[in-house]
Design a protein around this motif. Structure first.
Motif, PDB file in Angstrom:
ATOM      1  N   ASN A 114       0.434 -11.682   4.966  1.00  0.00           N
ATOM      2  CA  ASN A 114      -0.488 -10.213   4.736  1.00  0.00           C
ATOM      3  C   ASN A 114      -1.418 -10.374   4.029  1.00  0.00           C
ATOM      4  O   ASN A 114      -1.215  -9.890   2.904  1.00  0.00           O
ATOM      5  CB  ASN A 114       0.580  -9.128   4.537  1.00  0.00           C
ATOM      6  N   PRO A 115      -2.556 -11.178   4.266  1.00  0.00           N
ATOM      7  CA  PRO A 115      -3.295 -11.561   3.515  1.00  0.00           C
ATOM      8  C   PRO A 115      -4.410 -10.602   2.673  1.00  0.00           C
ATOM      9  O   PRO A 115      -4.785 -10.275   1.543  1.00  0.00           O
ATOM     10  CB  PRO A 115      -4.329 -12.406   4.168  1.00  0.00           C
ATOM     11  N   LYS A 116      -4.365  -9.286   3.465  1.00  0.00           N
ATOM     12  CA  LYS A 116      -4.956  -7.929   2.855  1.00  0.00           C
ATOM     13  C   LYS A 116      -4.153  -7.155   1.993  1.00  0.00           C
ATOM     14  O   LYS A 116      -4.373  -6.296   1.628  1.00  0.00           O
ATOM     15  CB  LYS A 116      -5.807  -7.215   3.917  1.00  0.00           C
ATOM     16  N   GLY A 117      -2.807  -7.708   1.795  1.00  0.00           N
ATOM     17  CA  GLY A 117      -1.668  -6.647   1.431  1.00  0.00           C
ATOM     18  C   GLY A 117      -1.565  -6.873  -0.195  1.00  0.00           C
ATOM     19  O   GLY A 117      -0.375  -6.846  -0.633  1.00  0.00           O
ATOM     20  N   MET A 118      -2.489  -7.186  -0.844  1.00  0.00           N
ATOM     21  CA  MET A 118      -2.405  -7.336  -2.348  1.00  0.00           C
ATOM     22  C   MET A 118      -1.673  -6.112  -3.058  1.00  0.00           C
ATOM     23  O   MET A 118      -0.927  -6.247  -3.802  1.00  0.00           O
ATOM     24  CB  MET A 118      -3.850  -7.862  -3.143  1.00  0.00           C
TER      25      MET A 118
END
Length: 171
Positions: A114-118
């Protein structure tokens, strides 16, 4: 965080260099580690079942060895953290961060696909009910900043430095 209201729940306290930790285990495994500043969580004193007590005793022994500098890994413990599937995926990624290393929120987000889920990773990290054992203290900002921590930033700084990780001096 709420502990299960269960007569099988076993609880204990452990004096450590960062203060008195409170631990709770169910028959399924270790359910919680609470920092001294988490006084808002109700913590009944209970002996619990034999299985819960066995999980609790193993966790107390492992944490004792950790604070003595004799244990770096907690993979032998059975954990019973309650959370969503997403939170559990984050906590599993945290558990894979080796002693003496850190990861950023972005790295954890990429690791779980989930690379945009920081931001979501940060929220799940903050809800980790088993800190130290599931090492949420090893997650830092992309710029090396310590960010938030349930046990307080001085505790996070202490844990990281105890593990040999240099930290910013402004905390």
């Amino acid at each position: 965080m709420e502990l299960p209201d269960d007569d099988m729940l076993a609880t204990a306290t452990l004096d450590t260099p960062i203060g008195e930790l409170r631990l709770a285990a169910t028959e399924a495994g270790l359910a919680a580690v609470l920092f001294p500043n988490q006084e808002d969580v109700s913590f009944p004193k209970r002996d619990g079942s034999a299985d819960a007590r066995a999980h609790l005793d193993r966790a107390v022994n492992a944490l004792t060895r950790y604070f003595e500098g004799r244990q770096r890994d907690f993979s032998e413990l059975t954990l019973a953290a309650e959370g969503t599937a997403f939170q559990k995926s984050v906590w599993a990624a945290l558990a894979r961060i080796p002693y003496g290393e850190t990861r950023s929120y972005a790295q954890i987000a990429r690791e779980i696909g989930n690379p945009k889920g920081m931001r979501a990773v940060g929220l799940a990290n903050g809800r980790n009910p088993i800190p130290i054992i599931v090492p949420c203290h090893r997650v830092i900002g992309a710029n090396g900043s310590l960010m938030g921590f349930g046990g307080g930033l001085p505790t996070k700084k202490w844990l990281l430095e105890f593990e040999g990780i240099a930290t910013p001096s402004f905390v």
